[in-house]
Design a protein around this motif. Structure first.
Motif, PDB file in Angstrom:
ATOM      1  N   LEU A 144       0.821  -1.217   0.000  1.00  0.00           N
ATOM      2  CA  LEU A 144       0.000   0.000   0.000  1.00  0.00           C
ATOM      3  C   LEU A 144       0.850   1.260   0.000  1.00  0.00           C
ATOM      4  O   LEU A 144       0.417   2.313  -0.455  1.00  0.00           O
ATOM      5  N   PHE A 145       2.072   1.143   0.511  1.00  0.00           N
ATOM      6  CA  PHE A 145       2.894   2.336   0.690  1.00  0.00           C
ATOM      7  C   PHE A 145       4.034   2.440  -0.325  1.00  0.00           C
ATOM      8  O   PHE A 145       4.822   3.374  -0.281  1.00  0.00           O
ATOM      9  N   ILE A 146       4.139   1.452  -1.196  1.00  0.00           N
ATOM     10  CA  ILE A 146       5.181   1.507  -2.226  1.00  0.00           C
ATOM     11  C   ILE A 146       4.579   2.102  -3.497  1.00  0.00           C
ATOM     12  O   ILE A 146       3.581   1.593  -4.004  1.00  0.00           O
ATOM     13  N   PRO A 147       5.152   3.161  -4.032  1.00  0.00           N
ATOM     14  CA  PRO A 147       4.612   3.756  -5.270  1.00  0.00           C
ATOM     15  C   PRO A 147       4.679   2.751  -6.428  1.00  0.00           C
ATOM     16  O   PRO A 147       5.637   1.967  -6.516  1.00  0.00           O
ATOM     17  N   PRO A 148       3.696   2.759  -7.308  1.00  0.00           N
ATOM     18  CA  PRO A 148       3.715   1.819  -8.440  1.00  0.00           C
ATOM     19  C   PRO A 148       4.964   1.938  -9.290  1.00  0.00           C
ATOM     20  O   PRO A 148       5.435   0.952  -9.858  1.00  0.00           O
ATOM     21  N   GLN A 149       5.549   3.145  -9.358  1.00  0.00           N
ATOM     22  CA  GLN A 149       6.740   3.327 -10.192  1.00  0.00           C
ATOM     23  C   GLN A 149       7.914   2.465  -9.710  1.00  0.00           C
ATOM     24  O   GLN A 149       8.749   2.045 -10.497  1.00  0.00           O
ATOM     25  N   VAL A 150       7.955   2.214  -8.384  1.00  0.00           N
ATOM     26  CA  VAL A 150       9.074   1.451  -7.820  1.00  0.00           C
ATOM     27  C   VAL A 150       9.015  -0.007  -8.257  1.00  0.00           C
ATOM     28  O   VAL A 150      10.037  -0.630  -8.545  1.00  0.00           O
ATOM     29  N   THR A 151       7.814  -0.565  -8.287  1.00  0.00           N
ATOM     30  CA  THR A 151       7.669  -1.996  -8.610  1.00  0.00           C
ATOM     31  C   THR A 151       7.266  -2.220 -10.072  1.00  0.00           C
ATOM     32  O   THR A 151       6.894  -3.332 -10.432  1.00  0.00           O
ATOM     33  N   LEU A 152       7.358  -1.173 -10.855  1.00  0.00           N
ATOM     34  CA  LEU A 152       6.887  -1.280 -12.242  1.00  0.00           C
ATOM     35  C   LEU A 152       7.710  -2.290 -13.043  1.00  0.00           C
ATOM     36  O   LEU A 152       7.150  -3.145 -13.736  1.00  0.00           O
ATOM     37  N   TYR A 153       9.042  -2.187 -12.938  1.00  0.00           N
ATOM     38  CA  TYR A 153       9.872  -3.068 -13.762  1.00  0.00           C
ATOM     39  C   TYR A 153       9.720  -4.540 -13.366  1.00  0.00           C
ATOM     40  O   TYR A 153       9.542  -5.398 -14.252  1.00  0.00           O
ATOM     41  N   PRO A 154       9.794  -4.893 -12.051  1.00  0.00           N
ATOM     42  CA  PRO A 154       9.560  -6.302 -11.695  1.00  0.00           C
ATOM     43  C   PRO A 154       8.201  -6.813 -12.157  1.00  0.00           C
ATOM     44  O   PRO A 154       8.072  -7.965 -12.584  1.00  0.00           O
ATOM     45  N   MET A 155       7.190  -5.946 -12.082  1.00  0.00           N
ATOM     46  CA  MET A 155       5.860  -6.375 -12.526  1.00  0.00           C
ATOM     47  C   MET A 155       5.825  -6.579 -14.039  1.00  0.00           C
ATOM     48  O   MET A 155       5.154  -7.501 -14.542  1.00  0.00           O
ATOM     49  N   ILE A 156       6.548  -5.757 -14.780  1.00  0.00           N
ATOM     50  CA  ILE A 156       6.623  -5.935 -16.239  1.00  0.00           C
ATOM     51  C   ILE A 156       7.239  -7.296 -16.559  1.00  0.00           C
ATOM     52  O   ILE A 156       6.737  -8.038 -17.422  1.00  0.00           O
ATOM     53  N   VAL A 157       8.319  -7.633 -15.847  1.00  0.00           N
ATOM     54  CA  VAL A 157       8.990  -8.925 -16.085  1.00  0.00           C
ATOM     55  C   VAL A 157       8.046 -10.071 -15.752  1.00  0.00           C
ATOM     56  O   VAL A 157       7.939 -11.057 -16.506  1.00  0.00           O
ATOM     57  N   LEU A 158       7.336  -9.954 -14.621  1.00  0.00           N
ATOM     58  CA  LEU A 158       6.415 -11.023 -14.203  1.00  0.00           C
ATOM     59  C   LEU A 158       5.302 -11.232 -15.233  1.00  0.00           C
ATOM     60  O   LEU A 158       5.024 -12.368 -15.653  1.00  0.00           O
ATOM     61  N   VAL A 159       4.680 -10.135 -15.652  1.00  0.00           N
ATOM     62  CA  VAL A 159       3.571 -10.234 -16.612  1.00  0.00           C
ATOM     63  C   VAL A 159       4.077 -10.755 -17.961  1.00  0.00           C
ATOM     64  O   VAL A 159       3.400 -11.546 -18.626  1.00  0.00           O
ATOM     65  N   ARG A 160       5.279 -10.333 -18.341  1.00  0.00           N
ATOM     66  CA  ARG A 160       5.858 -10.814 -19.603  1.00  0.00           C
ATOM     67  C   ARG A 160       6.122 -12.316 -19.542  1.00  0.00           C
ATOM     68  O   ARG A 160       5.849 -13.050 -20.498  1.00  0.00           O
ATOM     69  N   GLU A 161       6.677 -12.782 -18.402  1.00  0.00           N
ATOM     70  CA  GLU A 161       6.963 -14.213 -18.265  1.00  0.00           C
ATOM     71  C   GLU A 161       5.683 -15.044 -18.270  1.00  0.00           C
ATOM     72  O   GLU A 161       5.693 -16.209 -18.654  1.00  0.00           O
ATOM     73  N   LEU A 162       4.592 -14.457 -17.813  1.00  0.00           N
ATOM     74  CA  LEU A 162       3.310 -15.162 -17.841  1.00  0.00           C
ATOM     75  C   LEU A 162       2.665 -15.131 -19.228  1.00  0.00           C
ATOM     76  O   LEU A 162       1.606 -15.738 -19.444  1.00  0.00           O
ATOM     77  N   GLY A 163       3.280 -14.396 -20.144  1.00  0.00           N
ATOM     78  CA  GLY A 163       2.746 -14.305 -21.506  1.00  0.00           C
ATOM     79  C   GLY A 163       1.525 -13.410 -21.616  1.00  0.00           C
ATOM     80  O   GLY A 163       0.736 -13.534 -22.562  1.00  0.00           O
ATOM     81  N   LEU A 164       1.367 -12.465 -20.658  1.00  0.00           N
ATOM     82  CA  LEU A 164       0.169 -11.626 -20.640  1.00  0.00           C
ATOM     83  C   LEU A 164       0.468 -10.161 -20.958  1.00  0.00           C
ATOM     84  O   LEU A 164      -0.452  -9.335 -20.905  1.00  0.00           O
ATOM     85  N   PHE A 165       1.720  -9.847 -21.276  1.00  0.00           N
ATOM     86  CA  PHE A 165       2.049  -8.434 -21.509  1.00  0.00           C
ATOM     87  C   PHE A 165       1.354  -7.922 -22.777  1.00  0.00           C
ATOM     88  O   PHE A 165       1.351  -8.584 -23.817  1.00  0.00           O
ATOM     89  N   GLY A 166       0.746  -6.750 -22.659  1.00  0.00           N
ATOM     90  CA  GLY A 166       0.061  -6.159 -23.808  1.00  0.00           C
ATOM     91  C   GLY A 166      -1.333  -6.702 -24.022  1.00  0.00           C
ATOM     92  O   GLY A 166      -1.949  -6.434 -25.056  1.00  0.00           O
ATOM     93  N   THR A 167      -1.854  -7.470 -23.034  1.00  0.00           N
ATOM     94  CA  THR A 167      -3.194  -8.041 -23.174  1.00  0.00           C
ATOM     95  C   THR A 167      -4.111  -7.507 -22.062  1.00  0.00           C
ATOM     96  O   THR A 167      -3.640  -7.008 -21.035  1.00  0.00           O
ATOM     97  N   VAL A 168      -5.407  -7.670 -22.264  1.00  0.00           N
ATOM     98  CA  VAL A 168      -6.373  -7.250 -21.235  1.00  0.00           C
ATOM     99  C   VAL A 168      -6.222  -8.085 -19.962  1.00  0.00           C
ATOM    100  O   VAL A 168      -6.218  -7.528 -18.849  1.00  0.00           O
ATOM    101  N   PRO A 169      -6.078  -9.437 -20.034  1.00  0.00           N
ATOM    102  CA  PRO A 169      -5.870 -10.198 -18.791  1.00  0.00           C
ATOM    103  C   PRO A 169      -4.629  -9.742 -18.009  1.00  0.00           C
ATOM    104  O   PRO A 169      -4.646  -9.735 -16.775  1.00  0.00           O
TER     105      PRO A 169
END
Length: 279
Positions: A116-141
């Protein structure tokens, strides 16, 4: 006493005017033709009101691309599943952390709260990697998953604080009658927490709909939300800036959240009064 009432109404009227003035100016400008905008004052009322700018903002200039209609649908496709998943999972998590004596419950709650207290910008890159590895980057899911993850901490805090005010004897009586985890939640806690659900739904809907950063980062070309399309429309460097179209597009993008508050404002106030956001 009468003097105090006059001062109170004066302050409330000033605050309401300060909040409404930008909206009124935007609405007035959206109804003006460009010739009138160039030659007149920003605060002047439209002399020949027209809805042409609203049509361009919705369908695009000259019937072409650039309107918000497609991205408007995208936003609803993103908002509804993200809203129901985040509120549903958050309510269950808050219920488990508050009323069930789990081991390390406080530690788990602290771990959830960190998000709740971490700005989204801080965790943006790890989240990009996670979503990409799940094959969901650039999709609605993928975008729905990101909104659920980021909204879970706030919704969990909201429900955990509310459920802590429920008498423990109610839980004990239900467990003596043989009710389990989900039965107690569905038949007892869910009806009790409807005001909190209203607050969570309204706040989550507003946050997800108004989000720009996550939509810009995680959406693909065909799944962009309306806020990204609005930025592309208003920030376009090609051709003349049509301020009436920009104002109409901005009001269209804000319309769903305004309608949510207009139709559920009483529920929101009741939820706040019921202790939905108390610490």
């Amino acid at each position: 006493m009468r003097y105090q009432r006059v001062v109170l109404y004066l302050l409330l009227g000033t605050a309401a005017l300060a909040m409404m003035a930008p909206l009124l100016i935007m609405f007035s400008t959206s109804l003006k033709p460009m010739d009138e905008i160039r030659g007149g004052s920003l605060f002047a009322l439209p002399q020949a009101p027209t809805l042409e700018a609203w049509g361009k903002a919705w369908a695009g200039r000259d019937g072409g691309s650039g309107g918000l209609s497609g991205q408007f649908v995208n936003s609803f496709v993103i908002v509804f599943p993200a809203l129901f998943l985040s509120v549903g999972l958050g309510s269950l998590t808050g219920y488990a952390l508050s009323l069930w004596k789990l081991r390390f419950a406080n530690l788990l709650f602290a771990a959830v709260l960190i998000g709740l207290f971490i700005p989204p910008q801080v965790t943006l890159y790890p989240m990009i990697v996670l979503v990409r590895e799940l094959g969901l980057f650039g999709t609605v899911p993928g975008l729905v998953l990101v909104h659920v993850v980021w909204g879970l901490a706030f919704v969990t805090l909201l429900f955990r604080n509310f459920f802590q005010s429920v008498p423990a004897d109610l839980m004990k009586a239900a467990r003596i009658d043989g009710a389990g985890f989900l039965a107690i939640f569905w038949h007892i806690m869910l009806p009790l927490s409807l005001p909190v659900f209203a607050v969570a739904v309204i706040l989550q809907f507003t946050y997800i709909w108004n989000d720009f950063l996550l939509g810009l980062t995680f959406s693909g070309r065909g799944s962009q939300p309306v806020t990204v399309a609005l930025n592309n429309l208003v920030g376009s460097q090609f051709g003349e800036q049509e301020y009436n179209v920009n104002m109409a597009a901005t009001m269209l993008a804000a319309l769903p959240t305004v309608l949510v508050y207009l139709f559920s404002g009483r529920l929101f106030v009741r939820g706040i009064a019921a202790g939905a956001v108390k610490g």
